[in-house]
Enzyme design. Structure first.
Site, PDB file in Angstrom:
ATOM      1  N   GLU A  96       0.932  -1.216  -0.060  1.00  0.00           N
ATOM      2  CA  GLU A  96       0.010  -0.119  -0.102  1.00  0.00           C
ATOM      3  C   GLU A  96       0.843   1.132   0.012  1.00  0.00           C
ATOM      4  O   GLU A  96       0.580   2.166   0.754  1.00  0.00           O
ATOM      5  CB  GLU A  96      -0.932  -0.175   1.260  1.00  0.00           C
ATOM      6  CG  GLU A  96      -1.972  -1.253   1.274  1.00  0.00           C
ATOM      7  CD  GLU A  96      -2.962  -1.050   2.418  1.00  0.00           C
ATOM      8  OE1 GLU A  96      -2.648  -0.279   3.222  1.00  0.00           O
ATOM      9  OE2 GLU A  96      -3.735  -2.040   2.329  1.00  0.00           O
TER      10      GLU A  96
ATOM     11  N   ASN B  24       2.325  -5.025  -3.295  1.00  0.00           N
ATOM     12  CA  ASN B  24       0.988  -5.546  -3.078  1.00  0.00           C
ATOM     13  C   ASN B  24       0.168  -4.128  -2.724  1.00  0.00           C
ATOM     14  O   ASN B  24       0.521  -3.343  -1.998  1.00  0.00           O
ATOM     15  CB  ASN B  24       0.885  -6.393  -1.671  1.00  0.00           C
ATOM     16  CG  ASN B  24      -0.494  -7.053  -1.671  1.00  0.00           C
ATOM     17  OD1 ASN B  24      -1.030  -7.647  -2.445  1.00  0.00           O
ATOM     18  ND2 ASN B  24      -1.059  -6.897  -0.118  1.00  0.00           N
TER      19      ASN B  24
ATOM     20  N   HIS C 249     -10.270  -5.858  -2.478  1.00  0.00           N
ATOM     21  CA  HIS C 249     -11.596  -5.799  -1.628  1.00  0.00           C
ATOM     22  C   HIS C 249     -12.530  -5.085  -2.243  1.00  0.00           C
ATOM     23  O   HIS C 249     -12.479  -3.815  -2.249  1.00  0.00           O
ATOM     24  CB  HIS C 249     -11.178  -5.044  -0.253  1.00  0.00           C
ATOM     25  CG  HIS C 249     -10.003  -5.769   0.457  1.00  0.00           C
ATOM     26  ND1 HIS C 249     -10.188  -6.715   1.180  1.00  0.00           N
ATOM     27  CD2 HIS C 249      -8.523  -5.406   0.573  1.00  0.00           C
ATOM     28  CE1 HIS C 249      -8.974  -7.223   1.741  1.00  0.00           C
ATOM     29  NE2 HIS C 249      -8.016  -6.280   1.159  1.00  0.00           N
TER      30      HIS C 249
ATOM     31  N   ASP D   1     -12.248 -10.043  -1.233  1.00  0.00           N
ATOM     32  CA  ASP D   1     -13.568 -10.313  -0.700  1.00  0.00           C
ATOM     33  C   ASP D   1     -14.518  -9.513  -1.412  1.00  0.00           C
ATOM     34  O   ASP D   1     -14.210  -8.436  -1.856  1.00  0.00           O
ATOM     35  CB  ASP D   1     -13.627 -10.058   0.910  1.00  0.00           C
ATOM     36  CG  ASP D   1     -12.724  -8.814   1.295  1.00  0.00           C
ATOM     37  OD1 ASP D   1     -13.008  -7.728   0.463  1.00  0.00           O
ATOM     38  OD2 ASP D   1     -12.084  -8.703   2.417  1.00  0.00           O
TER      39      ASP D   1
HETATM   40  C1  XIL Z   1      -6.539  -6.278   8.220  1.00  0.00           C
HETATM   41  C2  XIL Z   1      -6.940  -7.249   9.170  1.00  0.00           C
HETATM   42  O1  XIL Z   1      -7.800  -8.194   8.480  1.00  0.00           O
HETATM   43  C3  XIL Z   1      -7.599  -6.788  10.376  1.00  0.00           C
HETATM   44  O2  XIL Z   1      -7.407  -7.905  11.322  1.00  0.00           O
HETATM   45  C4  XIL Z   1      -6.585  -5.628  10.904  1.00  0.00           C
HETATM   46  O3  XIL Z   1      -7.008  -5.336  12.164  1.00  0.00           O
HETATM   47  C5  XIL Z   1      -6.185  -4.826   9.827  1.00  0.00           C
HETATM   48  O4  XIL Z   1      -5.562  -5.384   8.798  1.00  0.00           O
HETATM   49  N1  XIL Z   1      -4.987  -4.774   3.578  1.00  0.00           N
HETATM   50  C6  XIL Z   1      -4.031  -5.486   4.204  1.00  0.00           C
HETATM   51  C7  XIL Z   1      -4.560  -6.382   5.216  1.00  0.00           C
HETATM   52  O5  XIL Z   1      -2.858  -5.659   3.302  1.00  0.00           O
HETATM   53  O6  XIL Z   1      -3.295  -6.667   6.028  1.00  0.00           O
HETATM   54  C8  XIL Z   1      -5.401  -5.895   5.880  1.00  0.00           C
HETATM   55  O7  XIL Z   1      -5.946  -6.988   6.864  1.00  0.00           O
HETATM   56  C9  XIL Z   1      -6.622  -5.545   5.076  1.00  0.00           C
HETATM   57  C10 XIL Z   1      -6.242  -4.316   4.160  1.00  0.00           C
END
Ligand code: XIL
Length: 469
Positions: A159, A204, A243, A275
């Protein structure tokens, strides 16, 4: 953990109780099996609840039966692995690697350099470039080194691009970018590669599924990948988190376009955190048609995944709607393959249908046999060839380099052929190049700092990070 349900019992439950969802597939036919036949990896996270032994027994049963790649939801992140400066905690990560070993699952490592979930102590060094470089290097070297050969692929940087209409690096709320500048990314890849030369290394990010218009996040990332590849920065894969929401109908085709753009650069695209959520307010009012629509989108992603030869992993960010970050943090719900009672949803059937519609003979695998059928000693990671022929250390002559003042000395060169010396800054730009080097060379033109030196003599190559003082 005591197992109260066998898999066939779960399948039976699904058939009897599943007034809503009927799983059309026999219990012995799994996503995992079909994925393996196709030379691909399909998986999901181990939720934090699993690490704390606070999850239903069905979870693990389904997890290891249905999937062949695994990621830790939070347990390999910076704050989990280095909670205090230079004091590492690998306990939970080790638990996952052991589980993966016992069940023949590939492991993704997530994530090394990320602005989020950084341990608090790092903020003590805000703005101190040299110190932050040292902190990040130490973190990456020790974490990747700890699991060398056991983790197949790392999200090296997560990110790092902002959300502007004209995408650029994320320049605020990032201790790494604000203190170091964009070179933290290049350095992170170099350090990770040095710590495990066989691991795949990914960039990523989210919102990469929004297409390749000029100025988009995806286009920006493709441009960076071009630069990294041109400068020998050892990146092998991009991860699109993905997502999304049920309304995002164009996203599968955008992912296809991104895969094709990256194929030209000899880089793999993996779906890393899929998701497909419904708005949270719709919980309780979702219809059969809604779940069918969700299934249709899952199917389209799986179709793209199987049809694009440079896609290798398809990872869903959760197994059951009973445990998902969507409800807690995203104002969304029910985005996964299994419902809250661990019953497979139409989305599960759609994934299976896609796999079956793409026979193994027609699906190309980006992985060599050494990764698809690894020896027991490196089942969860890579001990053999990584897929995209990274610049490898073929250093059979035992080349070594050292500096004395401003003179670079090379030992181990074969006497007859001269060597080529290239020096790159941590952005990967070539800052010095010399041919016909015999055993030493004066480097006076380069300012102090960290660099990567590469010595080449025939097929022998040594790549090493150096500090010029
Ligand atoms: C999320 C987890 O699912 C949560 O439990 C945590 O509180 C925050 O992070 N992008 C990512 C992941 O790269 O690491 C994140 O995971 C979701 C978004």
């Amino acid at each position: 953990m005591k197992k109260i349900h066998s898999l066939s019992r779960i399948a039976l439950d699904a058939a009897i109780i599943g007034a809503g969802f009927m799983n059309a597939y026999a219990a012995d036919e799994t996503i995992r099996e079909l994925a393996k036949e196709r030379g691909r990896f399909i998986g999901t996270i181990l939720n934090s609840e699993w690490f704390n032994d606070a999850i239903e027994p069905e979870f693990e049963e389904i997890h290891k039966t249905q999937f062949n790649v695994v990621v830790a939801e939070n347990e390999m992140k910076f704050d989990a692995t280095e909670p205090k400066e230079d004091e590492f905690n690998f306990e939970k990560g080790d638990k996952m690697v052991k589980y993966a070993q016992a069940n023949g699952l590939r492991v993704r490592g997530h994530a090394l350099a990320w602005h989020s979930q950084v341990a608090n102590w790092v903020n003590n060094y805000k703005g101190q470039k040299e110190k932050l470089l040292a902190v990040l290097k130490n973190h990456i070297t020790k974490v990747v080194g700890h699991w060398k050969g056991q983790i197949a692929e790392w999200d090296v940087v997560n990110e790092a691009v902002n959300d502007d209409y004209n995408a650029d690096w994320r320049s605020t709320n990032s201790v790494w970018y604000e203190g170091i500048g964009a070179e933290f990314l290049d350095s992170a890849f170099v350090w990770a590669h040095a710590a495990d030369p066989d691991a795949e290394l990914c960039y990523n990010d989210y919102s990469l599924e929004w297409g390749l218009r000029e100025g988009s996040k995806a286009s920006f990332v493709v441009e960076q990948v071009k630069r990294w590849k041109a400068n020998n920065i050892p990146i092998t894969c991009v991860g699109t988190q993905t997502h999304i929401e049920i309304a995002h109908e164009t996203t599968p085709q955008n992912v296809r376009a991104l895969a094709k753009a990256l194929a030209e650069l000899n880089v793999t695209l993996n779906i890393t955190e899929l998701d497909i959520g419904f708005p949270k307010g719709s919980a309780g009012n979702l219809t059969k048609a809604d779940y069918a629509k969700q299934g249709h989108l899952y199917r389209q992603f799986m179709d793209v995944f199987l049809e694009e030869p440079n896609m290798g992993e398809f990872v869903i960010w959760g197994l059951t709607d009973a445990h998902s970050w969507l409800d807690d943090q995203q104002g969304k719900t029910e985005g996964l393959l299994y419902d809250k009672q661990y019953k497979p949803k139409p989305a599960y059937d759609s994934v299976m249908a896609s796999l079956k519609a793409h026979p193994a003979s027609e699906v190309k695998s980006p992985y060599p046999d050494s990764i698809l059928n690894p020896p027991d000693s490196c089942k969860t990671g890579n001990c053999g060839d990584s897929i995209n022929a990274l610049p490898r250390f073929n250093n059979k002559q035992n080349l070594s380099v050292h500096f004395a003042g401003r003179t670079l000395y090379i030992t181990g060169l074969a006497s007859k052929t001269a060597a080529k010396v290239d020096i790159f800054d941590m952005q990967g730009h070539l800052v010095f190049s010399a041919k016909d080097v015999k055993d030493n060379i004066e480097i006076s033109s380069i300012p102090e700092g960290l660099y990567v030196v590469q010595i080449r003599q025939g097929v022998t190559r040594l790549t090493k990070q150096i500090a010029i003082k």
